[in-house]
Design an enzyme around this catalytic site. Structure first.
Site, PDB file in Angstrom:
ATOM      1  N   GLN A  87      -1.068  -3.128   4.080  1.00 17.94           N
ATOM      2  CA  GLN A  87      -2.385  -2.990   3.453  1.00 17.94           C
ATOM      3  C   GLN A  87      -3.414  -2.409   4.416  1.00 17.94           C
ATOM      4  O   GLN A  87      -4.208  -1.530   4.042  1.00 17.94           O
ATOM      5  CB  GLN A  87      -2.887  -4.365   2.967  1.00 17.94           C
ATOM      6  CG  GLN A  87      -1.857  -5.214   2.248  1.00 17.94           C
ATOM      7  CD  GLN A  87      -1.713  -4.890   0.780  1.00 17.94           C
ATOM      8  OE1 GLN A  87      -2.083  -3.805   0.345  1.00 17.94           O
ATOM      9  NE2 GLN A  87      -1.166  -5.810   0.012  1.00 17.94           N
ATOM     10  N   ASP A 181      -1.197   3.301  -3.721  1.00 15.45           N
ATOM     11  CA  ASP A 181      -0.311   2.195  -3.341  1.00 15.45           C
ATOM     12  C   ASP A 181       0.770   2.086  -4.401  1.00 15.45           C
ATOM     13  O   ASP A 181       0.686   1.276  -5.319  1.00 15.45           O
ATOM     14  CB  ASP A 181      -1.130   0.909  -3.235  1.00 15.45           C
ATOM     15  CG  ASP A 181      -0.288  -0.297  -2.837  1.00 15.45           C
ATOM     16  OD1 ASP A 181       0.895  -0.109  -2.492  1.00 15.45           O
ATOM     17  OD2 ASP A 181      -0.816  -1.423  -2.873  1.00 15.45           O
TER      18      ASP A 181
END
EC number: 2.5.1.16
Length: 315
Positions: A87, A181
């Protein structure tokens, strides 16, 4: 503990998904044709959630060594222990490479981890996220509150829907940065690795805008990376770079990112000009665990075999 494929929620999609995952006595194992001849297993302490959304099977279990684990269609998406490495890097590699990003779009990322990291940047005024599966958002908020904390930021606008369609309706030049993502290029996610999608991203970015997208493993997917690099060099007329990070619970223990910029103000991804520190962001968010300026620069260093292939696509 005896658990079968039927009870882990994966059986309904076995014919649709090439992934073969199972929870056998006390262990979760992940197998895929994307990494033939190997599997990754984690010891299961307890299954916390099983569900089937309109798009995929969703499972959360408590592991003995990596904390809680989120699994989509039999594929590990994140664990509490190592999610920071993914992340933080997919977010700060692009955002720390441009001055004062203001508008950011996240495609996918329903767990909220990328949102958490974007919210560390005080210059950002608007954060749009387009996630196709509402169940992923709900499950993340319930079982991974330290990841999903990004949804609490008032700058965040959540859109439940298809990211490809969302991008097509975005006015040209809207965003300073787009972060994709995505899951692996199988099934619906295949579109997120193809040329038309990258063209839509380039159109949505301002001059000198940046994109960061999940770009697989140099140990397992060089053929996929070659195609991504070739497409990006045709579309993005600024910088095109490949970076990577270590994530122990991902296949081969690493994952890569494509970092690209549109024509306009030059972007040097390898040298961050907009640094953040451990204390950046809202007080509700824990300090950075993985990212720093040194690891930012180091992430672009490639082993010789990968460097040769990636550089050859620029000729």
């Amino acid at each position: 503990m005896e658990v079968t494929n039927q009870s882990n929620g994966c059986s309904n999609n076995e014919k649709e998904s090439p992934y073969i995952s199972s929870v056998l006595p006390g262990w979760f194992s992940e197998i895929s044709p994307l990494w033939p001849g190997e599997a990754h297993s984690l010891k299961v302490e307890k299954i916390l959630f099983q569900g089937k959304s309109d798009y995929q099977n969703v499972m959360v279990f408590q592991s003995s060594t990596y904390g809680k684990v989120l699994v989509l269609d039999g594929v590990i998406q994140l664990t509490e222990r190592d999610e920071c490495a993914y992340q933080e890097m997919i977010t700060h590699l692009p955002l720390c490479s441009i001055p004062n990003p203001k508008k950011v779009l996240v495609i996918g990322g329903g767990d909220g981890g990328v949102l958490r990291e974007v919210s560390r940047h005080s210059s950002v005024e608007q954060i749009d996220i387009c996630e196709i599966d509402k169940m992923v958002v709900e499950v993340a908020k319930e079982f991974f509150p330290d990841v999903a904390v990004g949804y609490e930021d008032p700058r965040v606008n959540l859109h439940i829907g298809d990211g490809v369609a969302f991008l097509k309706n975005v006015p040209a030049g809207t965003y300073d940065a787009v972060i994709v993502d995505s899951s692996d290029p199988i099934g619906p996610a295949q579109e997120l690795f193809e040329k038309p999608f990258f063209e839509s991203i380039a159109r949505a970015l301002r001059p000198g805008g940046v994109v960061s997208t999940q770009a697989e493993s140099i140990w397992l997917h060089m053929h996929i990376i070659e195609e991504i690099v070739a497409n990006c060099r045709q579309i993005f007329k600024g910088s095109v770079n490949y970076a990577w990070t270590t994530v122990p619970t991902y296949p081969s223990g690493m994952i890569g990112f494509m970092l690209c910029s549109t024509e306009g103000p030059a972007v040097d991804f390898k040298n961050p000009i907009n640094p953040i520190d451990d204390e950046s962001g809202p007080k509700t968010i824990a300090p950075l665990k993985f990212y720093n300026s040194e690891i930012h620069q180091a992430s672009f260093c490639l082993p010789s075999f990968a460097k040769r292939v990636i550089e050859s696509k620029g000729k």
